[in-house]
Every structure is written in C-alpha cells, then in structure tokens.
Enzyme design. Structure first.
Site, mmCIF file in Angstrom:
data_model
loop_
_atom_site.group_PDB
_atom_site.id
_atom_site.type_symbol
_atom_site.label_atom_id
_atom_site.label_comp_id
_atom_site.label_asym_id
_atom_site.label_seq_id
_atom_site.Cartn_x
_atom_site.Cartn_y
_atom_site.Cartn_z
ATOM 1 C CD GLU A 1 2.155 -7.600 10.499
ATOM 2 O OE1 GLU A 1 3.351 -7.595 10.852
ATOM 3 O OE2 GLU A 1 1.461 -6.566 10.499
ATOM 4 C CD GLU B 1 5.750 -7.331 7.150
ATOM 5 O OE1 GLU B 1 5.861 -6.471 8.069
ATOM 6 O OE2 GLU B 1 4.682 -7.560 6.555
#
Length: 474
Positions: free
Chosen positions: A178, A369
């Site tokens: 991320e 995710e």
C-alpha cells in the site's frame, strides 16, 4: 466443472503481514522495526508510535499470534483449505537488524527458508511483500528513514539478498505494501517523522520518489536474477464516489483518486504524469532527481498491480469526513451498510474498481487484500458461526467473477486479508478479526494462542475446490 471465467491456475489463497502475525520480535537476531514501536490502540483510537521501545507500554506485535513458532501448524491449516498461494511478507529486520549492515542475519534467512519450504511442501506458492508496513528502526534513527536517498541502497542490498536466497522458492513478489499510504500516514509505510516548520508534502513525496526508485531497481534486479520472477507494486485502492452529481463533488472525488493514481502511474507506466507534476507545482513540492532517475523508473516497470479493496468512500466539495475506513475517511454513503468499524461495504464497488484499474493500465491485477473485520463469538461448543464474513466474501467474489467473465479483466488471484486472525495494523487489536482461523488471544495479550476453524474455513475450502463456482453458504 462449470466455466466461471477464472483461469485454471487462478491463485486462491489468503494474506497476512509478518509484523502482524509473527511475533518473536527480538528472537534469533531480529532488530527493532518501526512496527515494533507501535502500541495497542482501541476501536476509535489509532496506535501510538513511540520513540523506541518503552518499558510499561504494550506492543501487540511483540508476540502477535506467534506465527514464528506456529507456522507449521498454520500452513497445514491453509493447505487443508486448499490454498494455491499464501501472501506474506519478510520482516526486513530479521535479515538486516539495523538496516545498513553489509552482512545479513543467517538465523532470519533460515526462518524464511523453512517457511517457504513448508508452503511448497503443500503446493502453496509464496507471494512475498518485501516491505509491508515495517522497516528497520535503525534507519529511522540514523538517516531519517525514506527521506534519505541512501535508503535505496540499503533496500537494494536487502532485495539482492532475499532474491538470491529464495529464487528457487518464491516466484511472486511485491515491492512495498500500500505504497500510497505514505501520503496519508507517513510513519507507517516510510518511517517519516517531521521537523517543525517542514513542508510535510515535500518530505512525503521526496520519500515516495526514493521508494519508486527502489521499487524500479528491485524489479530490474529481480528479472536479472530470475526472468521468471513476477514483481508487482501494491496500492490501497480507495474507489471514490462524488456525494452528488454536483460537478464540484465529482471534481473532489477525482482529485482524491488522483493521489492514488500518482503512485500507481509511476510504477506501472514508468514516469510522472503531467497531472502529478502540476500537483507538485501547486503544493511547492520539488522532487530532487539525480541524473538517470527517469531511466531507472522506465526500466523498472512492474509486472502486475497488487491492490487492497475493502470498501468505497464518498467525497464532497464541502470536505467533511463522517465515516472511517482503511487508513482514510469520507462522507457517509446512505446506500451502503457499514462494518462494526465504520467501513462501508460495497461489493459492486469491487467490480467497478477492477474495471477502473484494468482499463487504465492493461496489465494483470492481483487482489491481495479484501475482507471483513468483525467481532467473532466462540459458542459453548467451540464453534464460530461467522456467516457475516461468508456473506461479505461471497458477495465480493460474485462481483469479482463478473469483472473477469463479463468485463474481461485479467485477474491473477485473490487473497482475502488476515486468513488467520492477527493484530490490526491500525489499532493493534485482536478483537477486530478477519480470519478463517480463530486464534485464542484478546486485546490485552491474554489467551492460549490455540487455533480453531471458523464456519468460513469450510465455506472457503469449497470455494477454492470449485474454482469459485460454489459460493452458497454452508
């Protein structure tokens, strides 16, 4: 078997992060990481990042779920579900405890030798994030973390070590987890702390440039070591809607998405867009580049896009945040229900996100995710009936299938987050659970660490066996 649209070798699995599950924070030569200085928080309170480890504070990651000593039984459980892959990360400080050493820590390397061997024994492909919300705390203290260009070399020494060590065990890699969270919470992904009066955006985006260089150089090095490596970036994808059809709201939503696309553009396309350069101008940001930087970015474009998707957000020109989310907030969406932590559940937004990413970049995607953080109740007979989690995942997989089968999105795999319960990155809680496997531990660190199968364990096993065809609840 019906043709669901998923490839025969579709990578069904699950995802964790080393710093949220391994524990053993100071065992076998491991150094202190930035994640190790994060205390426990609460539902409505983010974690506190201390200046080093302080006596009397509770640091949940120091034991976590002790995956370090339980990995064999845990991987066996994942294999029982039929996992094709397992996304995890390497704790940088297990390999280089301070970060700037020339020689790696052999005990740390051996642990991942054993972990990856255990995965491959069951036919599970490791999918490895090189740096997942942690880095050596020594690099924060000595160099100011990623604000210093020297970290590119330290990261490359780390990459060279693990690429060579695990080239026969690991095929799929991601460079930074991320990476766009750097602009939202600078300490978590980049170890950044600010001096009084600094232009914080200048520091953040200069650090981002250093991470872009590190990522690009890692891609090039990895392909030189093994041309079969698949090396991706990883972004938090916050699909953003305007609050209304008011053009000002649309612009607000677009501008927020632009901050995400900036991070993906550089790693996928290999250059800063004109829009990114204008953003820098407006905010007095001057990216300090050296000769050759532009060539490095062009030569190190990623093979695929890994991304997280949990929810969508809404932005308004009024700029009011009313709800929580994965590292960010927005206006409450009246058309959606929210989780116990205020994350707005939007399966259709998943299909929209897959299409937006694939239409923009035209390279393979990998959803690494997705999942529902919830409070699980253990019944008297020991069962955990997490139908809410099954419903969340089922609805998202339905939309994922549509994106592949109807829209033609090239999707490599799907690894729901926290396939075994772990501590929360945002708050350090155990109460907020994502897993198919329950771990007996509470927010205060009490519990036996015993593992047990939830209802969703058996449901997901059926999903994998059918390559996504059997989605009904059990």
């Amino acid at each position: 078997m019906k043709n669901t649209g998923f490839k025969e070798n579709f990578l069904w699995g699950g995802a964790v992060a080393a710093n949220q599950c391994e524990g053993a924070w100071n065992v076998d030569g491991k150094g202190v990481s930035t994640a190790d200085v994060a205390t426990g928080g609460a539902v409505d309170k983010a974690r506190e990042y201390t200046e080093g480890v302080i006596d009397g504070k509770y640091y949940p990651s120091h034991e976590a779920i002790d995956f370090y000593h339980h990995y064999k039984e845990d991987i066996k459980l994942l294999a029982e579900m039929g996992f094709k892959c397992f996304r995890t990360s390497i704790n940088w400080t297990r390999i280089f405890p301070v970060g700037d050493e020339e020689t790696p820590n052999e005990e740390g390397l051996k642990f991942y030798d054993n972990l990856f061997y255990e995965c491959l024994k069951y036919g599970i492909e490791p999918v490895v994030t090189i740096s997942h919300y942690e880095m050596p705390y020594g690099l924060v203290e000595k160099y100011g973390a990623w604000r210093d260009r020297r970290l590119v070399d330290f990261y490359m020494n780390y990459c060279k070590t693990i690429f060579n060590r695990y080239k026969d065990k690991v095929k799929y890699w991601m460079t930074f987890n991320e990476i766009n969270v750097l602009a939202l919470h600078p300490f978590i992904p980049a170890g950044l702390r600010f001096r009084e009066g600094e232009n914080k955006l200048q520091v953040c985006y200069q650090a981002a440039h250093h991470q872009f260089l590190a990522s690009a150089k890692a891609v090039k090095l990895g392909h030189e070591i093994d041309p079969e490596f698949k090396i991706g970036c990883m972004i938090l994808y916050p699909q953003t809607y305007p609050e209304a059809c008011n053009p000002m709201d649309v612009q607000a939503a677009n501008e927020f998405m632009d901050t995400t696309y900036l991070f993906a553009d550089v790693q996928v396309r290999g250059y800063y867009s004109n829009k990114a350069k204008k953003f820098f101008e407006r905010n007095d940001i001057e990216i300090k580049m050296e000769n050759g930087d532009e060539e490095i970015l062009k030569e190190g474009k990623v093979d695929y896009i890994g991304f997280s998707y949990y929810m969508t957000i809404v932005k308004s020109a009024k700029g009011e945040d009313q709800t929580g989310g994965n590292m960010l907030g927005g206006v409450k969406n009246p058309y959606l229900k929210a989780s116990d932590w205020g994350w707005q559940v939007d399966p259709e937004g998943f299909r929209i996100s897959l299409n937006n990413l694939y239409d923009r970049y035209q390279i393979p995607l990998f959803c690494v995710e997705n999942g529902l953080g919830a409070v699980d109740k253990v019944e008297e007979d020991g069962s955990i009936n997490d139908d809410y989690r099954i419903d969340y995942l089922r609805r998202h997989i339905v939309e994922m299938k549509k994106a592949v089968e109807i829209d033609g999105v090239d999707l490599m795999g799907y690894t729901p987050w926290g396939c075994i319960d772990l501590i929360s990155a945002g708050t350090g809680e155990m109460k907020k659970r994502y897993g198919f496997i329950y771990v007996d531990k509470d927010n205060d660190g009490n519990g036996t660490l015993e593992r047990s199968r939830k209802k969703s364990f058996y449901w997901y096993k059926k999903v994998i066996e059918s390559n996504g065809d059997e989605l009904d609840s059990i």
